[in-house]
Design an enzyme around this catalytic site. Structure first.
Site, PDB file in Angstrom:
ATOM      1  N   ASP A 339      18.546  52.374  42.239  1.00  0.00           N
ATOM      2  CA  ASP A 339      18.395  52.857  43.610  1.00  0.00           C
ATOM      3  C   ASP A 339      17.014  53.520  43.758  1.00  0.00           C
ATOM      4  O   ASP A 339      16.323  53.792  42.777  1.00  0.00           O
ATOM      5  CB  ASP A 339      19.531  53.827  43.956  1.00  0.00           C
ATOM      6  N   GLU A 536      22.194  59.963  54.359  1.00  0.00           N
ATOM      7  CA  GLU A 536      22.076  60.513  53.005  1.00  0.00           C
ATOM      8  C   GLU A 536      22.191  62.041  53.019  1.00  0.00           C
ATOM      9  O   GLU A 536      22.928  62.608  53.820  1.00  0.00           O
ATOM     10  CB  GLU A 536      20.803  59.983  52.328  1.00  0.00           C
TER      11      GLU A 536
HETATM   12  C1  BGC Z   1      20.054  54.555  49.180  1.00  0.00           C
HETATM   13  C2  BGC Z   1      20.593  53.148  49.017  1.00  0.00           C
HETATM   14  C3  BGC Z   1      19.729  52.179  49.771  1.00  0.00           C
HETATM   15  C4  BGC Z   1      18.302  52.326  49.314  1.00  0.00           C
HETATM   16  C5  BGC Z   1      17.343  51.369  49.991  1.00  0.00           C
HETATM   17  C6  BGC Z   1      18.578  54.646  48.906  1.00  0.00           C
HETATM   18  O1  BGC Z   1      18.078  55.891  49.247  1.00  0.00           O
HETATM   19  O2  BGC Z   1      20.761  55.417  48.321  1.00  0.00           O
HETATM   20  O3  BGC Z   1      21.921  53.088  49.454  1.00  0.00           O
HETATM   21  O4  BGC Z   1      20.210  50.888  49.581  1.00  0.00           O
HETATM   22  O5  BGC Z   1      17.859  53.640  49.569  1.00  0.00           O
HETATM   23  O6  BGC Z   1      17.149  51.697  51.317  1.00  0.00           O
END
Ligand code: BGC
Length: 647
Positions: A339, A536
């Site tokens: 990630d 987030e």
């Molecule tokens: C998130 C993921 C996401 C990725 C790409 C990360 O901050 O945790 O769920 O797919 O960013 O955008």
């Protein structure tokens, strides 16, 4: 030449002439010899340096009819170590220094981190940006196409005008795997129209703590609910109509995400996101593993490891969980992607962190910024023996297999003609159906719902009543979502209510609920209240509750209407103990997306309520977190248990 001189012995003045002729002939011959060498080199008849020559057009890996594994092995055998390492890099599209680097470094994948858009932020802008990057990638020596990744977590949410489906928590409320599969299929069609074949969905997290700002991205806190829906989503994305796989799915976030402890975040801005999941292997296996097993069994092409830690170690460094459990025990054959920048959160500096992550089993590293040092570092790591080339081969084999399976080598890129699928009538109707099925009726005193056709006056108020941006929540156009009604094509809940109300019903709207004091009581006051979009850790909050403005709206409607219906638009259950008594009816619609009409369909009885709570709805903050078996933190009964929903 000697023969000519001898044969035609020249006179003195002819000698000079003959000498000049000889020089000309020599130069012409040299020119043709050099030209010949160049042509031979260009068409690879002369094998000066195998690693630098482009394979012929009929190389095995380029043959669409050849078996995938044979194509993979053929291509892998032609790759230099640098080219292999390039395939392991996933770069944020705005971090590419120069577009020609895509081919020069043979980058494996690009992504649009949520909100990373083209200058022309339309379907056509997306299509031309992605197909341009893809065409550039095919200019590399071996012509390996990039994967382009996007967070299509509730439809192709990045693109204004795309169909925005309910966030997963709403789909969890439907318990309808067939519906989820259709939603994923429609999402794949919209992604394909813009040349995208890789989505970072489905989300298989199991949120035990509703204070977490990513609760809505998950189907449920219960693996028994999340597993079949996740598998259905994978099938919907990956199983195309005639053309085989359409979009490669990504099961995320492996593993234990949702079980983090409050205030354990490694990010100083957050409270629980990117936090620590207690290292209890029994719980990990009984609770968190089943949805991933279901996704692997459904053939998911990639798995993303989470930003959380298990115990004191970040997931990207967990060799046991990635290599032994996921790839070994579950038999996962796809590739593991890390990630956002998570690899570099492993202590020890960039070099060591990447070595640890790749040795742990990460196949593609979401950098997302620095690809040049990454490739140079890993080259060094192989040379000094910190990284075995067989691990690199395994990673690249997995990535290439996914690319071949997704048809990337054989496709023609989409033309502008296909863009009409974005936000099409058919997809919006499907989204509206999903909204109605995801709405959960929590209270209905005196059978106030469904609203009768003969009511004469309905008042509507609240922060989310006339705001498609709030309905959609985050991961919509922008990472943190948008506010207001400017996104093309959406329908607000207010617009849906106006559409469904009978011809003799007057629908009035005041955002703050301050209707004229001298007006007669409304038959029904509908308060559409809820949360502002968040993504987030920015959504981590100690007390998930209604804002003071929305609470005031409910009070105003109570004073000015005979019955108050409250519709909560939110990414999680909210603490409503104090307001519940004021409400005659209560409906949770989660984050329904662009089609607010689906909410009106159930309010007016055009569709019946069938939604069930995807997770328990706590009474107060002392009950949080709630264990997977439904036990609250203080042992008291939640306000509504998981599965609750009136008909
Ligand atoms: C998130 C993921 C996401 C990725 C790409 C990360 O901050 O945790 O769920 O797919 O960013 O955008």
């Amino acid at each position: 030449m000697a023969r000519i001189v001898q044969k035609n012995k020249p006179a003195a003045h002819h000698v000079t002439k003959h000498k000049t002729r000889r020089v000309h002939a020599f130069m012409i011959a040299m020119f043709f010899i050099l030209l010949g060498i160049l042509l031979l080199y260009k068409f690879s008849i002369l094998d000066f340096d195998e690693s630098a020559s482009a394979p012929s057009a009929d190389a095995l890996y380029r043959q669409a009819s050849a078996p995938v594994d044979a194509r993979v092995e053929d291509l892998l055998s032609r790759m230099t170590l640098e080219e292999k390492l390039g395939q392991m890099a996933l770069v944020e599209k705005n971090s590419v220094d120069d577009a020609s680097d895509i081919a020069a470094y043979g980058l494996g994948a690009l992504l649009s981190g949520a909100g990373a858009k083209p200058n022309d932020n339309t379907g056509e802008g997306w299509r031309s940006m992605v197909t341009h990057f893809t065409a550039l990638s095919k200019k590399s020596r071996l012509g390996i196409p990039i994967l382009y990744g996007a967070d299509a977590v509730h439809g192709h949410g990045n693109v204004p005008g795309a169909t925005i489906f309910p966030h997963s928590i709403g789909l969890g409320a439907t318990r309808d795997a067939g519906l989820v599969e259709r939603v994923a299929r429609a999402t794949a069609e919209e992604l394909n129209a813009t040349g995208i074949y890789w989505s970072y969905s489905p989300n298989l997290d199991l949120p035990q703590d509703i204070r977490w700002g990513r609760t809505y991205e998950a189907f449920s806190d219960d693996p028994a609910v999340a597993a079949p829906l996740g598998a259905a989503y994978v099938r919907g994305l990956q199983v195309g109509n005639a053309s085989g796989t359409n979009v490669l799915a990504t099961a995320k976030h492996y593993i234990g995400a949702g079980g983090m402890q409050w205030r354990s975040s490694s990010n100083k801005n957050f409270k629980i996101d990117q936090g620590t999941t207690p290292p209890d292997e029994k719980i990990l296996r009984s609770t968190y593993l089943p949805p991933f097993k279901a996704a692997v069994d459904a053939g998911v092409g990639s798995v993303m490891v989470g930003l959380n830690s298990w115990g004191d170690t970040k997931l990207s460094a967990q060799k046991y969980l990635i290599t032994d459990v996921l790839k070994g025990e579950l038999g996962f054959k796809g590739f593991v992607v890390s990630d956002w920048y998570s690899v570099y959160e492993i202590p020890g500096g960039d070099y060591k962190a990447a070595v640890i992550a790749i040795n742990a089993g990460v196949d593609m590293v979401m950098l997302p910024f620095d690809y040049k040092p990454f490739i140079a570092n890993m080259l060094f790591a192989v040379r000094v023996g910190d990284l075995d080339e067989s691990r690199v081969d395994d990673a690249v084999r997995r990535i290439l297999r996914a690319k071949f399976t997704a048809g990337l080598f054989d496709r023609t890129e989409p033309t502008a003609d296909g863009l009409s699928t974005l936000g099409s009538t058919v997809h919006r109707a499907l989204a509206r159906e999903a909204v109605a099925k995801s709405s959960v009726l929590l209270k209905n005193s005196g059978a106030v719902l469904p609203i009768k056709k003969n009511v004469t006056r309905i008042t509507v108020a609240g922060s989310a009543a006339d705001n498609v941006g709030r309905q959609m929540g985050a991961w919509s156009v922008e990472w943190q979502g948008v506010d207001g009604n400017w996104v093309p094509g959406g329908t607000s809940i207010l617009a849906g209510i106006k559409e469904r109300a009978g011809s003799g019903t007057n629908v009035e709207y005041e955002k703050d609920g301050n209707f004229a004091k001298n007006a007669p009581l409304a038959d029904i006051g509908i308060a559409v209240v809820g949360e502002k979009p968040y993504a987030e850790g920015w959504g981590d909050t100690e007390y998930p509750m209604l804002s003071a403005e929305d609470r005031a709206v409910i009070t105003h409607l109570k004073a000015s209407s005979k019955k108050v219906v409250v519709v909560i638009v939110s990414g999680r259950p909210l603490l409503i103990e104090h307001e519940l008594g004021t409400m005659d009816a209560l409906v949770a619609v989660w984050l329904p997306g662009s089609e607010g009409g689906g909410v009106a369909d159930v309010l007016f009885g055009v569709k019946s309520f069938t939604g069930k709570l995807p997770l328990p709805w706590p009474l107060d903050s002392e009950e949080i977190p709630i264990a997977p078996d439904g036990t609250t933190a203080d042992g008291t009964a939640p306000l509504f248990p998981r599965g609750f929903g009136l008909r």
